[in-house]
Every structure is written in C-alpha cells, then in structure tokens.
Motif scaffolding. Structure first.
Motif: not given
Length: 559
Positions: A269-273
């Motif tokens: 992912a890109d930017g998983l919180i």
C-alpha cells in the motif's frame, strides 16, 4: 452472468419486480438451517433471484437467516450485486462449510472472482452487506492447498459492508476479498483460518485484502476486528500486480491481532494508516512491511501510530525492503523476542536504501535484542524522542542439560536444576537432538515454547522429547544496544532519545552501537541521553564521519 455495473445514483421509485422481494426470510425460500439438509442450492437460487431483481430495478435486497445451522456443501455460491446476507448473530446463525462430496471444490460461502467469473471494474459486486453470522470452515478438506478455500472470497466490491462476523478454521483465508471500494470491514473475528497453509503459500490469513485493482485510490476501513492464530497474517493488504500503482485510502483502526505468523502486514500500500491496534504473541513479527506478497512490492508512505506491539516471538516491527517513507510514532514496542524495530533486507522488494523513515516518540522496553536495529542501508532517517530502556533481555549464556531433572511437554521444557534469569532465553532456538523449538518466555526453571505454527498444539518441529533427553541453548549476543547501526546510515538525525537500563541486573549493554559493518556518514546525533547502560554509552567499531555529534549526555568523548 448479466452486466453488474455501478447503478446510477438516483433511480425511479419503481416497485420491486415480481418474485424478488426486498426482504425475505430464508426459511420461506427453501433454506432449512437444520444442520442436515444441504442449503447451498437453495441459497444460490435465492441469490440469483434477488440479484436479478436488483439488476432490474436497482433496489437492494436482504436475505435474513434465522437462528440455525445452515449446511453449505460441495459448492460455493456465486454472489450477485444488491444482495445482502444477514443473520441473527454469530453462534445463532451458523454457516457450516464442507466438501466431503466434492473434494476438488474449495466451497467458500460466497465468491465472485476474476478467474472464475470475469470480475473487473465493470463487472463488480455492489451494495452488499454480510452481517451477524458465523462461518465454520472446519469441514473443508483439500488434497492440495487451494487459496480459494475461503469463508468469503469476493473481488471488485463497491459499497460493501462486512460486520459482526465470526469466521473460523477455513482452509485458506477467512475473509479473503480483493479490490474493495468504499467498503467497511467492522467487528469481524477471524480465528484459526489458513489451517492448510504451510505459512509460505498465498492467502491463509484471517483478513486478507488484495489491493490495486481500482487504481491509485481504494477507500477501505478495517475497524474493531480480532484476528487470532491464523496461518499467515492476522490482517494484511497485498498489492496484486507489480506493475500496478501502490494505492492509497486504507485504514486499520482499533484491531487486535494475536498468535498469527504476522500480526498486521503492509505488502504494497501507499499511505496505509494503522492506529490504535494491538499486535501480540505473533510468531514472526507484530507489524510487517515487506515485499513478501504476491507482487514482491513493499508498502511505503505508511503511518503506524498509538499501537501496542508486545510479546511477539520474533521482532516487534519488521521493516523490509520498503523504499520509504514510513512513520512509526507513539507506539509501545515491548517484550518482543527479537528486535523492537528491525530494518533489514528480506530479498524481495526495493533493493536500494530506505529513505525518510521516521521512528518517533515510541516506548521501547524489554525486547530480547537491540531496541532499534538497522541491518539495511537507510538515508535521511529520523530517530526522535524515543524512550529506550531495559532491552537486550536475551542475555543468558549458553546452557545445556539432561538427565533426571529434565522433563518435556508439548509446549515447555522444565529443568529443575536450572537457575535462569527471567526471560533471559527469550527468542532463542532450543535444540533437542534434531528437534527445534523457539523460546517465548522463561522462568528460573522452565522454558515456555512458542507454537510451531499458528494454532498448533505443539512447539516442537518433531515429536515431544522423552524425559531426560539432552538439550542445548545458544549463548546470547554479547552486545545488545538501544540503537544498533549495522549498515550504511547516511544523513540521519538521532535526537532527543533517552536510552538507559534501570534494572539491578542491566541487560542493555550500550546506548548506541555502530558495528564494523555499519557506518554513520553526515549524521546529526544531538541531545540524546545515553547514560546508565550496562557497559558504555557508545560503542563505535566504525567511527562516524562528518555530521554533528553534540550535547549527548554520557557521551562526553564525542561532544
């Protein structure tokens, strides 16, 4: 299969088409819930009937299954847009999956896939809720592992809801759904899923989400879920194609992941919180960022905040082959058998130095080895304001024994003649002949062993040793630092960290250690308190080059 495109936002208020009511009691349409009758044919017919109604008038339908055991045998149900399945609650409404009459069929409860049904962006599932029931996958057996042997296996879903489900002991992933847009996974409990996965195969997770099919933005929230003793991951996101753009839009909030191989994993992912989660007792790592997934692409740009990452058998956080950036902030990282935070090379993923990784304001304590270990090159990393204390708990010398004082169980070794320090063998590999096991914790006379795989009864690689059989434990590494640099560490900032050991028997030997293989070029190491470690504030097998080293308490030789 009719076209299942996205319905228009506003439709005429037409009445439901004949024969496809908006709400129906499953018992009125051939499902019995008696635990004996195969309810799959009736369920499939009803889903087709209601799905056709939704396609005709755009009004979503609900199947309500009263309390009972619904036997689903020898075939999965191809799902349709606009059809929701609602039960009376887990344990009240139970779907029992089995395939004794057709061992070649993986028999999920519901599926809609790219390979089998041509699912894609234009042929997706929309407006479906699965809520308030149980899926028992223990009756599915396969001659060979099949990643489709899931509880729920839907691909390309829009406006889906998965809520208050209990999914357990499926052969592959419990909730294994891919490409979820505007979707919520809430309050799902997954236990013992992936039981036929050897730990290295596709799927086998509690909640496994394939990502990237909708492009660079997929809006999905996973909240309040519990994942216990699943074959690979408790929860993971996995980019499905290496040429797809790693997408944004994911949140994992308030979840608990325990006793899996990995707790929670970001595989592309890109930017998983990830926030407010608990990851404990997992066998390899609590939190994993790597290219271990199908595409070989690691996550990047993620935020890991306000989590408890405690008591995992291996590392707390395993960070492998991400290009960066990544932020790890405000977590408790404690009691893990290996490193607290481990930046290392796993062989797949981005081959160059990780850039712009931030490790800030975390609590590191009681980990078996170094609190922060850098085994892979990093550039522009920032280690800021962390409290790092009492690590290096894996401190015991080599030990061996046998004879009358030694007894074994499936998950322990007891040596009545031993005098081990508490948890001083944590994370070590125990050898008894050809058998091996991993020590999870120990007392003065007993080693508690981690299970050999998630949900396993035994901790041994073979049968349980006979009483008196000789054993061996290796020595601990002699240097166990708060921060250990064992690779190129360029242009980094290390500031405001408090690194010490306040136990009577100190196990954290050094505040900061640059090994013979490590290097620190152009770094800013300032305002750290390194006083109070067992041996020294610093160990510099490779002296730093350039940069600034100022105002580090306990480090007067380098101020």
């Amino acid at each position: 299969m009719p076209y299942q495109g996205l319905p228009v936002a506003v439709r005429d208020r037409r009445p439901p088409v004949a024969g496809a009511p908006l709400w129906c009691n499953a018992h009125d349409y051939g499902l019995t819930g008696d635990g004996v009758t195969n309810d799959q044919p009736a369920l499939a017919a009803l889903v087709d009937r209601l799905g056709a109604g939704y396609a005709a008038d755009g009004r979503a339908r609900v199947i309500w299954c009263p309390p009972g055991i619904y036997s689903i045998r020898d075939a999965g149900t191809v799902w349709r847009s606009g059809v929701s399945l609602i039960g009376a609650g887990p344990a009240a409404t139970r779907f029992l999956l089995s395939n004794e009459g057709n061992r070649s069929d993986p028999t999920p409860l519901a599926f809609w896939t790219v390979l089998q049904h041509g699912a894609d962006r234009d042929r997706h599932i929309a407006d479906c809720t699965f809520a308030d029931f149980e899926i028992d996958g223990s009756g599915v057996a396969m001659a060979e592992y099949n990643y489709l042997a899931k509880g729920l296996g839907l691909q390309y879903v829009v406006r889906g809801v998965f809520r208050n489900l209990y999914i357990h002991h499926t052969a592959a992933s419990g909730l294994g759904c891919d490409f979820l847009q505007d979707t919520l996974v809430d309050g799902v409990v997954v236990v013992g899923c992936g039981r036929l996965d050897n730990g290295e195969q596709m799927g086998g997770a509690g909640i496994g989400i394939g990502i990237g099919g909708w492009g660079d933005m997929e809006r999905l929230t996973i909240a309040n879920c519990t994942a216990l003793a699943n074959g690979t991951n408790g929860i993971f996101l996995e980019l499905q194609k290496d040429y797809w753009t790693p997408p944004r839009g994911y949140r994992i909030v308030g979840c608990h992941s325990q006793g899996n191989r990995f707790g929670i994993s970001d595989w592309g992912a890109d930017g998983l919180i990830v926030t407010g989660c608990t990851m404990t007792g997992n066998l390899e790592a609590g939190y994993d960022v790597s290219g271990n997934g199908t595409s070989g692409v690691a996550g990047r740009g993620g935020l890991l905040t306000d989590c408890v990452i405690d008591g995992n058998v291996g590392d707390g956080i395993s960070m492998g082959n991400t290009p960066g950036p990544y932020t790890v902030r405000g977590n408790r990282i404690s009691g893990n058998g290996g490193y607290g935070y481990h930046q290392h090379d796993l062989g797949r993923g981005f081959p160059h130095p990780a850039q712009d990784v931030v490790v800030e304001s975390n609590e590191f304590w009681g980990n078996g080895l170094d609190a922060i270990r850098v085994d892979r090159p990093m550039t522009d990393a920032m280690l800021l304001d962390n409290r790092i204390r009492n690590n290096g708990r894996q401190c015991a010398e080599a030990s061996h024994g046998g004879g009358e004082s030694v007894r074994y169980t499936e998950r322990s070794l007891v040596d009545r003649s031993a005098t081990w320090a508490q948890d001083s063998h944590r994370g070590k590999v125990l050898r008894v002949g050809r058998r091996v096991a991993v020590v999870a914790t120990n007392t003065a006379t007993e080693l508690h062993l981690a299970p050999v795989r998630p949900d396993a009864y035994s901790g041994w690689s073979g049968d349980t040793p006979l009483p008196g059989t000789a054993y061996e434990l290796p020595a601990a590494p002699p240097t166990r630092a708060g921060i250990a640099i064992n690779a190129a560490f360029d242009s980094a900032t290390v500031r405001g960290n408090r690194i010490w050991d306040n136990h009577d028997e100190r196990t954290q030997t050094h505040g900061m250690w640059i090994t013979a293989r490590g290097s620190c070029v152009g770094c800013r190491v300032e305002d750290n308190d390194l006083a109070g470690n067992a041996v020294a504030a610093l160990r510099l097998d490779t002296p730093p080059v350039g940069g600034r080293w100022h105002r580090n308490h306990g480090d007067q030789d380098w101020d």
